[in-house]
Every structure is written in C-alpha cells, then in structure tokens.
Design a protein around this motif. Structure first.
Motif, PDB file in Angstrom:
ATOM      1  N   ASN B  71     -20.193   8.206   1.679  1.00  0.00           N
ATOM      2  CA  ASN B  71     -19.960   7.122   0.718  1.00  0.00           C
ATOM      3  C   ASN B  71     -18.751   6.306   1.115  1.00  0.00           C
ATOM      4  N   ILE B  72     -18.933   5.018   1.217  1.00  0.00           N
ATOM      5  CA  ILE B  72     -17.799   4.140   1.475  1.00  0.00           C
ATOM      6  C   ILE B  72     -17.647   3.284   0.222  1.00  0.00           C
ATOM      7  N   SER B  73     -16.558   3.530  -0.491  1.00  0.00           N
ATOM      8  CA  SER B  73     -16.398   2.899  -1.804  1.00  0.00           C
ATOM      9  C   SER B  73     -16.060   1.423  -1.683  1.00  0.00           C
ATOM     10  N   ALA B  74     -16.135   0.748  -2.824  1.00  0.00           N
ATOM     11  CA  ALA B  74     -15.804  -0.673  -2.857  1.00  0.00           C
ATOM     12  C   ALA B  74     -14.388  -0.904  -2.326  1.00  0.00           C
ATOM     13  N   GLN B  75     -13.475  -0.016  -2.741  1.00  0.00           N
ATOM     14  CA  GLN B  75     -12.094  -0.169  -2.317  1.00  0.00           C
ATOM     15  C   GLN B  75     -11.950   0.005  -0.801  1.00  0.00           C
ATOM     16  N   GLU B  76     -12.540   1.084  -0.308  1.00  0.00           N
ATOM     17  CA  GLU B  76     -12.477   1.324   1.137  1.00  0.00           C
ATOM     18  C   GLU B  76     -13.156   0.199   1.906  1.00  0.00           C
ATOM     19  N   ALA B  77     -14.327  -0.185   1.420  1.00  0.00           N
ATOM     20  CA  ALA B  77     -15.090  -1.218   2.113  1.00  0.00           C
ATOM     21  C   ALA B  77     -14.310  -2.525   2.178  1.00  0.00           C
ATOM     22  N   SER B  78     -13.663  -2.877   1.078  1.00  0.00           N
ATOM     23  CA  SER B  78     -12.957  -4.156   1.105  1.00  0.00           C
ATOM     24  C   SER B  78     -11.690  -4.071   1.933  1.00  0.00           C
ATOM     25  N   SER B  79     -11.107  -2.867   2.031  1.00  0.00           N
ATOM     26  CA  SER B  79      -9.927  -2.778   2.894  1.00  0.00           C
ATOM     27  C   SER B  79     -10.331  -2.809   4.369  1.00  0.00           C
ATOM     28  N   ILE B  80     -11.508  -2.254   4.667  1.00  0.00           N
ATOM     29  CA  ILE B  80     -12.022  -2.400   6.043  1.00  0.00           C
ATOM     30  C   ILE B  80     -12.230  -3.891   6.301  1.00  0.00           C
ATOM     31  N   ALA B  81     -12.850  -4.516   5.304  1.00  0.00           N
ATOM     32  CA  ALA B  81     -13.252  -5.909   5.486  1.00  0.00           C
ATOM     33  C   ALA B  81     -12.071  -6.853   5.652  1.00  0.00           C
ATOM     34  N   LYS B  82     -10.906  -6.426   5.176  1.00  0.00           N
ATOM     35  CA  LYS B  82      -9.757  -7.304   5.257  1.00  0.00           C
ATOM     36  C   LYS B  82      -9.480  -7.771   6.678  1.00  0.00           C
ATOM     37  N   GLY B  83      -9.412  -6.804   7.592  1.00  0.00           N
ATOM     38  CA  GLY B  83      -9.083  -7.205   8.948  1.00  0.00           C
ATOM     39  C   GLY B  83     -10.312  -7.411   9.801  1.00  0.00           C
ATOM     40  N   GLU B  84     -11.483  -7.311   9.228  1.00  0.00           N
ATOM     41  CA  GLU B  84     -12.683  -7.227  10.049  1.00  0.00           C
ATOM     42  C   GLU B  84     -13.830  -8.008   9.425  1.00  0.00           C
ATOM     43  N   THR B  85     -14.689  -8.519  10.255  1.00  0.00           N
ATOM     44  CA  THR B  85     -15.867  -9.200   9.718  1.00  0.00           C
ATOM     45  C   THR B  85     -16.896  -8.154   9.290  1.00  0.00           C
ATOM     46  N   LEU B  86     -17.826  -8.577   8.443  1.00  0.00           N
ATOM     47  CA  LEU B  86     -18.923  -7.690   8.052  1.00  0.00           C
ATOM     48  C   LEU B  86     -19.728  -7.307   9.293  1.00  0.00           C
ATOM     49  N   ALA B  87     -19.902  -8.254  10.188  1.00  0.00           N
ATOM     50  CA  ALA B  87     -20.655  -7.987  11.417  1.00  0.00           C
ATOM     51  C   ALA B  87     -20.052  -6.804  12.173  1.00  0.00           C
ATOM     52  N   ASP B  88     -18.726  -6.795  12.316  1.00  0.00           N
ATOM     53  CA  ASP B  88     -18.071  -5.697  13.026  1.00  0.00           C
ATOM     54  C   ASP B  88     -18.165  -4.387  12.251  1.00  0.00           C
ATOM     55  N   THR B  89     -17.944  -4.465  10.935  1.00  0.00           N
ATOM     56  CA  THR B  89     -18.040  -3.249  10.115  1.00  0.00           C
ATOM     57  C   THR B  89     -19.409  -2.603  10.303  1.00  0.00           C
ATOM     58  N   ILE B  90     -20.444  -3.434  10.263  1.00  0.00           N
ATOM     59  CA  ILE B  90     -21.804  -2.909  10.396  1.00  0.00           C
ATOM     60  C   ILE B  90     -22.031  -2.313  11.786  1.00  0.00           C
ATOM     61  N   LYS B  91     -21.501  -2.983  12.802  1.00  0.00           N
ATOM     62  CA  LYS B  91     -21.687  -2.451  14.162  1.00  0.00           C
ATOM     63  C   LYS B  91     -21.048  -1.075  14.289  1.00  0.00           C
ATOM     64  N   VAL B  92     -19.893  -0.903  13.656  1.00  0.00           N
ATOM     65  CA  VAL B  92     -19.218   0.394  13.713  1.00  0.00           C
ATOM     66  C   VAL B  92     -19.974   1.433  12.884  1.00  0.00           C
ATOM     67  N   VAL B  93     -20.202   1.113  11.619  1.00  0.00           N
ATOM     68  CA  VAL B  93     -20.821   2.093  10.713  1.00  0.00           C
ATOM     69  C   VAL B  93     -22.232   2.473  11.184  1.00  0.00           C
ATOM     70  N   SER B  94     -22.964   1.502  11.716  1.00  0.00           N
ATOM     71  CA  SER B  94     -24.340   1.809  12.102  1.00  0.00           C
ATOM     72  C   SER B  94     -24.405   2.750  13.302  1.00  0.00           C
ATOM     73  N   ASN B  95     -23.266   2.924  13.980  1.00  0.00           N
ATOM     74  CA  ASN B  95     -23.238   3.918  15.049  1.00  0.00           C
ATOM     75  C   ASN B  95     -22.905   5.316  14.547  1.00  0.00           C
ATOM     76  N   TYR B  96     -22.550   5.413  13.280  1.00  0.00           N
ATOM     77  CA  TYR B  96     -22.206   6.716  12.708  1.00  0.00           C
ATOM     78  C   TYR B  96     -23.360   7.349  11.933  1.00  0.00           C
ATOM     79  N   CYS B  97     -24.369   6.545  11.609  1.00  0.00           N
ATOM     80  CA  CYS B  97     -25.352   7.054  10.645  1.00  0.00           C
ATOM     81  C   CYS B  97     -26.767   6.653  11.035  1.00  0.00           C
ATOM     82  N   ASP B  98     -27.734   7.085  10.232  1.00  0.00           N
ATOM     83  CA  ASP B  98     -29.140   6.820  10.534  1.00  0.00           C
ATOM     84  C   ASP B  98     -29.730   5.697   9.688  1.00  0.00           C
ATOM     85  N   ALA B  99     -29.033   5.344   8.635  1.00  0.00           N
ATOM     86  CA  ALA B  99     -29.445   4.196   7.813  1.00  0.00           C
ATOM     87  C   ALA B  99     -28.254   3.783   6.961  1.00  0.00           C
ATOM     88  N   ILE B 100     -28.262   2.506   6.560  1.00  0.00           N
ATOM     89  CA  ILE B 100     -27.179   1.989   5.725  1.00  0.00           C
ATOM     90  C   ILE B 100     -27.766   1.420   4.442  1.00  0.00           C
TER      91      ILE B 100
END
Ligand SMILES: Nc1ncnc2c1ncn2[C@@H]1O[C@H](COP(=O)(O)OP(=O)(O)OP(=O)(O)O)[C@@H](O)[C@H]1O
Ligand SMILES: [Mg+2]
Ligand SMILES: [Zn+2]
Lengths: 154, 298
Positions: B71-100
């Motif tokens: 689970n990546i909470s709203a708070q965590e997600a938005s703090s990731i998003a601060k320095g990063e685009t959604l595109a990058d977040t997805i590229k990283v997270v999608s390498n950790y899991c089997d579905a988002i």
C-alpha cells in the motif's frame, strides 16, 4: 481569374495552400509550425475574392514540400483547403486536405484537471471527428471535447 | 497486456466475462472456499487521493486470491510525486509489482500511468474521470439482485453532474437496453455534451412519477460544496432524501443501491427494508475486484 489570383509572385518549388477560409492563414502557419525561425520564404494573400468561398486566404511556402500528414492537420481549421505542390513553376500534384483521425501535440486540452496539462512528459492526443459539419476533437486522456478548435491550437 | 482504465474500453462480452468470473469467486470472497491463483503476485495500491473503501476491497480481493499487497498511501504517494513525475513513479513502482491499482486527482492520470507501466494498471478513480471497477460492481449487483441486466428500468438520483460513478454507470447501462430516468436538481443535472454522445433511452423525471415503475433506485450523494448557500443545499438535499415512505411505493422486488459512503441521503430506517442492497453492493466489490485482478494478472 488565374492571373488575378497570382497576387504574389510565382514560386518555382514549394507548396501552395489554397481555399483557406478568410482570416485563417495565420493559423495555418501555426499548425505547420512556420514562423520567423523557419528558413522558408512564405507569402500570403488575404481576403482574395473567391467564387466558391466569397473570400479566401492563400499561403505559399517556397522551397518546402510539406509532408501530407502535416498538411492534413490544416483540415482542423480549413476543411476545404486545397494543396498544390509546385515544381518548376507548374502544379505537380493537387489534393484536398483530409481530416486526420488523430492529432498529437498540436491541441491543448481545455480541461485544467487533465493530466495532459501538467509537467508530465506527455504529448496531447486528440481524436478528430466531423459532427454535422463541425470539427470536434476529443482528448485521449480525459475525454473532454473541443468544439472551437482554433482556440486550443498550441 | 491488459489494463482497466475506462468502462468504455470494454465490450459487452468482456464486461459479461468479468461478471461471470466474479460469480465464481463469491464463495472465495466469503471465505468458504480457498483459491490461491494469485499466490506469489504482488499488487501495488498507489493512492494519490485517500479512499479507504476502494483500497480495502482491492486489498481483500488480492489476499483472498493468495496474493500480496503493497500500500502506498496518499501521503507517501504525494511526497514521492513532489520531486518526481507520475511517469517516473510508475516506471519505478511497476518494476516492483505485478499490477498497479491507481487513484489520482487528475483526469486521464490512469491512462497515462498505463502508458508508462510495465505491468497492468487498474483505474480506481481519476479525478472527475472514470471509475470502472465501481461500475462493474454496480452491474454485478444489479444482475445478481434483479436476476437480469437487460431492459431494466433504472432511476439515477442525486448528483448527476459531478459523480464519476454515475457517468461510468450510464455508459455501461446503454449496452444493456435500460430505460434510464435522470432525477436531480437542475444545477446537478447531467452535462449536455455528455448526453449528446450517448444513444440510449434517457428521460429526466421526478422520483414520484417513476417510483412505482422502477427496478433499480441508484442514489448518490448531493454535496454541500456544490451549493452557494447552506439554506438552498438543505432544501434541495431534503427533497431527494430516500425515506421509508418513499421506499414503500417501490415495487417489492426493486432494489436500492448507493456507492457509499452515505451521509443522510438514505434514511437509516431504510436499511432494514427488503429493497435495501447497498451493503450487499459493497460486498460484491470484493468478488468483482477478484475477477478483475485475476483477469489482468493471469
Ligand atoms: N508557380 C506557382 N507559384 C505560386 N502559386 C501558384 C503557382 N502555380 C499555381 N499557383 C497557385 O495555386 C493555386 C491553384 O492554381 P490552379 O491553376 O490550379 O487554379 P484553379 O484552377 O483555380 O485551381 P482550384 O480548382 O484548386 O481552385 C492558385 O491559387 C494559384 O495562384
Ligand atoms: Mg481556384
Ligand atoms: Zn484532456
């Protein structure tokens, strides 16, 4: 008639865009990304009397053959434009622009909450349709429709 | 790879396939039968906007099928998003899991996420945009509780303008030849250009005109924020309230649905009446999401 239409000098090679609705010539240049930074010579005739259209604009781009895909984007704002490819002062090819089904990177989504209006590495994508004579663009990302296309050209 | 971004991306056949599959998972969702077909798989719940209900039902669905959840909470997600685009977040997270599973406040975010993902993306709501898993569970509930999905008479009540649940549902219902009554205060009526696109059997109506005829009464919340003053809100909201007196006029085999959470648009006394099905509807979210998860990951 022909002679009268040649209000600007003949070009040896290039593209003539004819039958542009009066007042839209600058938008045509915008769509083709032609401005003071591009090297081609461009001449325009505005408010040219026309039998079919009453008044029309004509754009002539010297020394540049514009790709058909590019030219078809003109149909968004000038659905009846005619393209004349000129070689050795003669028309080598003539065709009418055709509405593209999809355009990328030339329209801005009107929806402020659309992901395509953010700093993401994203190119706008719109699906184009003619609906009772009007051209309508629909955002690939949020589904918002544009009816006044000229206002949302990037 | 299969994503689930908008209900419009699915054909009627694909929708029915998911509903059939959900049917098979109902006993697993109830804990009666074990089924571990997603064992070894990891689902990432990426929520840029809080939503307890949807997140928990995805989590339950995944775990019932033997899978794991990050689970990546709203708070965590938005703090990731601060320095990063959604595109990058997805590229990283999608390498950790089997579905988002993604929920985001921007429209089109889920589709863009899918374009940047190495694994299937499921849209759990993107701003005022789409919420297809809610629609599928609504359809499932209707089919289950009315014992059919075709040619029903359905009243949609409340906020028809802003509710994404309603918009997605309407699009889906047009596939099943429903007769749809639109019941809302004028300022919350369905946007015109939305209606233009659809070809279905729609009709604006008042609840008392159709109450005896309908098979499904689908209620949504009228939000205070949509009104200029409190007085006006209270008056309007009050006149759309579902009370036992209203429900008494319904057919006995009609059903009342609500995407929840409810505030006071349905009187709690209605909960005990035979037509109330909104809690059942919430439960059906689990088998339907099991069907979706197994569909995209298998
Ligand atoms: N060598 C050239 N240089 C610049 N413009 C040219 C040249 N030859 C033709 N044109 C222009 O191209 C357009 C089309 O020319 P054409 O002679 O085909 O006229 P037309 O018969 O009226 O065509 P249409 O049926 O497309 O209106 C006109 O606007 C004309 O001025
Ligand atoms: Mg001519
Ligand atoms: Zn958009």
């Amino acid at each position: 008639m022909k002679e009268r239409e040649l209000v600007v000098s003949k070009i040896r090679e290039g593209t003539v865009i004819d039958h542009i609705p009066a007042g839209k010539a600058f938008l045509v240049l915008k769509i083709l990304r032609i401005d003071e930074k591009t090297k081609e010579t461009v001449s325009m005739a505005l408010n040219v009397p026309s039998k079919k259209m009453g008044k029309k604009d004509i754009v002539k781009v010297e020394g540049l053959f514009i790709k058909e895909d590019e030219l078809n984007k003109i149909a968004l704002i000038a659905p009846n434009a005619t393209i004349n490819m000129i070689k050795d002062y003669e028309i080598e090819k003539k065709f009418k622009v055709k509405l593209p089904e999809i355009v990328q990177g030339i329209l801005r989504c009107p929806n402020k909450m659309c992901i395509s209006n953010t700093k993401e590495p994203i190119t706008s994508i719109f699906y184009i349709k003619a609906e009772n004579g009007d051209v309508i663009a629909k955002c690939h990302y949020c589904g918002k429709k544009i009816k006044k296309i000229a206002e949302f050209l990037i | 790879m299969k994503h689930l971004i908008s209900i419009e991306d699915l054909t009627k056949q694909e929708i029915l396939k998911i509903l059939d599959k959900a049917e098979e998972f109902e006993d697993v969702a109830l804990g009666i039968r074990k089924c571990r077909i997603l064992e070894g798989k990891i689902l990432a719940n990426l929520f840029f906007e809080p939503s307890t209900r949807t997140r928990i039902s995805f989590e339950t669905a995944m775990k019932r099928l033997g899978g794991e959840v990050v689970n990546i909470s709203a708070q965590e997600a938005s703090s990731i998003a601060k320095g990063e685009t959604l595109a990058d977040t997805i590229k990283v997270v999608s390498n950790y899991c089997d579905a988002i599973v993604i929920r985001h406040f921007l429209e089109g975010a889920a589709r863009f996420a899918a374009e940047n993902s190495a694994v299937p993306v499921i849209n759990a709501g993107d701003g005022a945009g789409q919420h297809p898993t809610q629609t599928l569970l609504d359809l499932y509930t209707i089919r289950k509780e009315c014992r059919k999905l075709e040619k029903l008479s359905i009243a949609l009540v409340g906020d028809l303008k802003y509710s994404r649940t309603i918009h997605s549902l309407i699009k889906a219902l047009t596939l099943f030849n429903s007769k749809i009554y639109l019941i809302s205060p004028e300022i919350l009526s369905l946007p015109e250009d939305f209606l233009e696109e659809l070809n279905g059997n729609f009709q604006k109506a008042r609840l008392e005109e159709v109450i005896e005829e309908i098979d499904v009464l689908y209620v949504t919340r009228i939000q205070k924020e949509r009104f200029l003053d409190e007085e006006e809100y209270r008056k309007v909201a009050g006149s759309y309230r579902i009370t036992p007196q209203v429900v008494e006029k319904l057919k006995s085999d009609a059903i009342i649905l609500h995407p929840l959470p409810r505030v006071d648009e349905i009187d709690i006394k209605v909960d005990k009446m035979r037509q109330a099905r909104y809690f059942k509807q919430a439960f059906y979210g689990v088998p339907v999401r099991m069907a979706i998860l197994s569909e995209v990951m298998q």
